[in-house]
Design a protein around this motif. Structure first.
Motif, PDB file in Angstrom:
ATOM      1  N   MET A  54       4.596  42.009  -4.859  1.00 37.44           N
ATOM      2  CA  MET A  54       4.462  40.854  -5.742  1.00 37.44           C
ATOM      3  C   MET A  54       4.685  41.233  -7.200  1.00 37.44           C
ATOM      4  O   MET A  54       4.596  42.399  -7.575  1.00 37.44           O
ATOM      5  N   ASP A  55       4.917  40.218  -8.042  1.00 33.01           N
ATOM      6  CA  ASP A  55       4.960  40.457  -9.486  1.00 33.01           C
ATOM      7  C   ASP A  55       3.528  40.658  -9.981  1.00 33.01           C
ATOM      8  O   ASP A  55       2.553  40.429  -9.254  1.00 33.01           O
ATOM      9  N   SER A  56       3.376  41.078 -11.225  1.00 27.49           N
ATOM     10  CA  SER A  56       2.046  41.428 -11.754  1.00 27.49           C
ATOM     11  C   SER A  56       1.097  40.238 -11.822  1.00 27.49           C
ATOM     12  O   SER A  56      -0.102  40.378 -11.528  1.00 27.49           O
ATOM     13  N   LEU A  57       1.590  39.058 -12.210  1.00 25.20           N
ATOM     14  CA  LEU A  57       0.719  37.882 -12.271  1.00 25.20           C
ATOM     15  C   LEU A  57       0.163  37.549 -10.895  1.00 25.20           C
ATOM     16  O   LEU A  57      -1.034  37.279 -10.745  1.00 25.20           O
ATOM     17  N   SER A  58       1.015  37.573  -9.883  1.00 27.45           N
ATOM     18  CA  SER A  58       0.552  37.276  -8.529  1.00 27.45           C
ATOM     19  C   SER A  58      -0.415  38.345  -8.030  1.00 27.45           C
ATOM     20  O   SER A  58      -1.411  38.035  -7.378  1.00 27.45           O
ATOM     21  N   PHE A 111      13.414  36.997  -9.365  1.00 30.64           N
ATOM     22  CA  PHE A 111      13.640  35.578  -9.626  1.00 30.64           C
ATOM     23  C   PHE A 111      12.610  34.687  -8.928  1.00 30.64           C
ATOM     24  O   PHE A 111      12.159  33.676  -9.478  1.00 30.64           O
ATOM     25  N   VAL A 112      12.211  35.055  -7.721  1.00 27.26           N
ATOM     26  CA  VAL A 112      11.281  34.228  -6.950  1.00 27.26           C
ATOM     27  C   VAL A 112       9.943  34.049  -7.661  1.00 27.26           C
ATOM     28  O   VAL A 112       9.219  33.089  -7.416  1.00 27.26           O
ATOM     29  N   TYR A 113       9.609  34.948  -8.591  1.00 23.04           N
ATOM     30  CA  TYR A 113       8.330  34.878  -9.297  1.00 23.04           C
ATOM     31  C   TYR A 113       8.458  34.263 -10.698  1.00 23.04           C
ATOM     32  O   TYR A 113       7.548  34.408 -11.509  1.00 23.04           O
ATOM     33  N   THR A 114       9.558  33.575 -10.974  1.00 24.20           N
ATOM     34  CA  THR A 114       9.736  32.984 -12.299  1.00 24.20           C
ATOM     35  C   THR A 114       9.149  31.574 -12.401  1.00 24.20           C
ATOM     36  O   THR A 114       9.629  30.739 -13.155  1.00 24.20           O
ATOM     37  N   LEU A 115       8.105  31.321 -11.670  1.00 17.80           N
ATOM     38  CA  LEU A 115       7.286  30.115 -11.799  1.00 17.80           C
ATOM     39  C   LEU A 115       5.832  30.558 -11.749  1.00 17.80           C
ATOM     40  O   LEU A 115       5.440  31.315 -10.859  1.00 17.80           O
ATOM     41  N   ALA A 116       5.024  30.096 -12.685  1.00 15.31           N
ATOM     42  CA  ALA A 116       3.634  30.550 -12.756  1.00 15.31           C
ATOM     43  C   ALA A 116       2.830  30.187 -11.512  1.00 15.31           C
ATOM     44  O   ALA A 116       1.976  30.955 -11.072  1.00 15.31           O
ATOM     45  N   ASN A 117       3.114  29.014 -10.928  1.00 19.26           N
ATOM     46  CA  ASN A 117       2.297  28.589  -9.790  1.00 19.26           C
ATOM     47  C   ASN A 117       2.586  29.375  -8.507  1.00 19.26           C
ATOM     48  O   ASN A 117       1.919  29.174  -7.492  1.00 19.26           O
ATOM     49  N   ILE A 118       3.556  30.286  -8.543  1.00 22.90           N
ATOM     50  CA  ILE A 118       3.814  31.132  -7.377  1.00 22.90           C
ATOM     51  C   ILE A 118       2.578  31.965  -7.057  1.00 22.90           C
ATOM     52  O   ILE A 118       2.302  32.252  -5.892  1.00 22.90           O
ATOM     53  N   CYS A 119       1.800  32.334  -8.071  1.00 24.27           N
ATOM     54  CA  CYS A 119       0.599  33.128  -7.800  1.00 24.27           C
ATOM     55  C   CYS A 119      -0.405  32.332  -6.965  1.00 24.27           C
ATOM     56  O   CYS A 119      -1.092  32.892  -6.107  1.00 24.27           O
ATOM     57  N   ALA A 120      -0.477  31.023  -7.190  1.00 28.05           N
ATOM     58  CA  ALA A 120      -1.329  30.175  -6.351  1.00 28.05           C
ATOM     59  C   ALA A 120      -0.777  30.125  -4.931  1.00 28.05           C
ATOM     60  O   ALA A 120      -1.531  30.135  -3.951  1.00 28.05           O
ATOM     61  N   GLY A 121       0.556  30.092  -4.834  1.00 23.72           N
ATOM     62  CA  GLY A 121       1.188  30.122  -3.516  1.00 23.72           C
ATOM     63  C   GLY A 121       0.881  31.400  -2.766  1.00 23.72           C
ATOM     64  O   GLY A 121       0.643  31.384  -1.557  1.00 23.72           O
ATOM     65  N   GLU A 122       0.865  32.521  -3.486  1.00 21.34           N
ATOM     66  CA  GLU A 122       0.560  33.806  -2.840  1.00 21.34           C
ATOM     67  C   GLU A 122      -0.888  33.848  -2.330  1.00 21.34           C
ATOM     68  O   GLU A 122      -1.162  34.385  -1.271  1.00 21.34           O
ATOM     69  N   ILE A 123      -1.819  33.273  -3.100  1.00 18.11           N
ATOM     70  CA  ILE A 123      -3.202  33.184  -2.615  1.00 18.11           C
ATOM     71  C   ILE A 123      -3.252  32.318  -1.361  1.00 18.11           C
ATOM     72  O   ILE A 123      -3.915  32.659  -0.381  1.00 18.11           O
TER      73      ILE A 123
END
Length: 199
Positions: A54-58, A111-123
């Motif tokens: 994952m990216d760092s935010l996720s 590129f797949v992590y260039t939306l902030a809400n992706i971290c919510a998706g990962e949870i």
């Protein structure tokens, strides 16, 4: 029908440490988030290899959620998250890959992590959540907005519990304050008590 709501459990990740309900759970001398998050995640759950891609935010969001949700029921759990920088940390790396004339080829994995809400998706993926979720961008944690939306979700029956909080990551500076709101507890889900979590 839910009448009163409470802050049931809290997890804070900052300064190379993880604290759950004021109890220190993990700390590291490693100043790089990548190493700190790897060590902290392996301590609690070594069996989820997707975390390391994952990216760092996720990673920050999933890591804090992992400690927060340990031993907790997750049925009908909604998500209400916020941060200041959105996915800017990943956006910068994605832009750098586009501008690299020698090795031009934007990475789909970035590129797949260039939306902030992706971290919510990962949870949600990690815990099998199929409930409501929202992600707000604000200079500071939008206490009133998050509180109002959380109250709506609980009192309308759209969720039994809500995982709320702040997950900010930009250029190795990170801060996560996640908390669960439910009809159980003693610490009322008031704007004043939410503000205390960030002090």
């Amino acid at each position: 029908m839910v009448e009163e709501t409470y802050i049931e459990k809290v997890c804070i990740v900052r300064a190379n440490s993880i604290v759950v309900d004021t109890v220190p759970r993990f700390s590291s001398d490693d100043s790089l988030f990548a190493e700190f998050s790897k060590q902290a995640f392996r301590q609690i759950n070594p069996e989820y290899p997707k975390f390391f891609k994952m990216d760092s935010l996720s990673k920050l969001a999933v890591l804090a959620a992992e400690y927060l949700l340990e031993g907790q029921p997750i049925d009908d759990l909604a998500l209400v998250l916020a941060n200041r920088s959105g996915s800017l940390d990943t956006d910068v790396r994605h832009q750098e890959s586009i501008q690299n004339e020698q090795e031009y080829y934007p990475s789909p994995a970035t590129f797949v992590y260039t939306l902030a809400n992706i971290c919510a998706g990962e949870i949600s993926i990690r815990h099998g959540l199929q409930t409501e979720n929202a992600f707000f961008i604000a200079e500071d944690y939008p206490i009133n907005t998050a509180r109002s939306y959380t109250e709506y979700l609980l009192k309308s029956g759209k969720a039994k519990r809500v995982l709320c909080g702040w997950v900010e990551f930009f250029e190795e500076k990170y801060d996560a304050v996640l908390y669960i709101v439910s009809p159980k507890g003693t610490n009322k889900h008031s704007a004043e008590n939410i503000k205390k979590l960030f002090e």
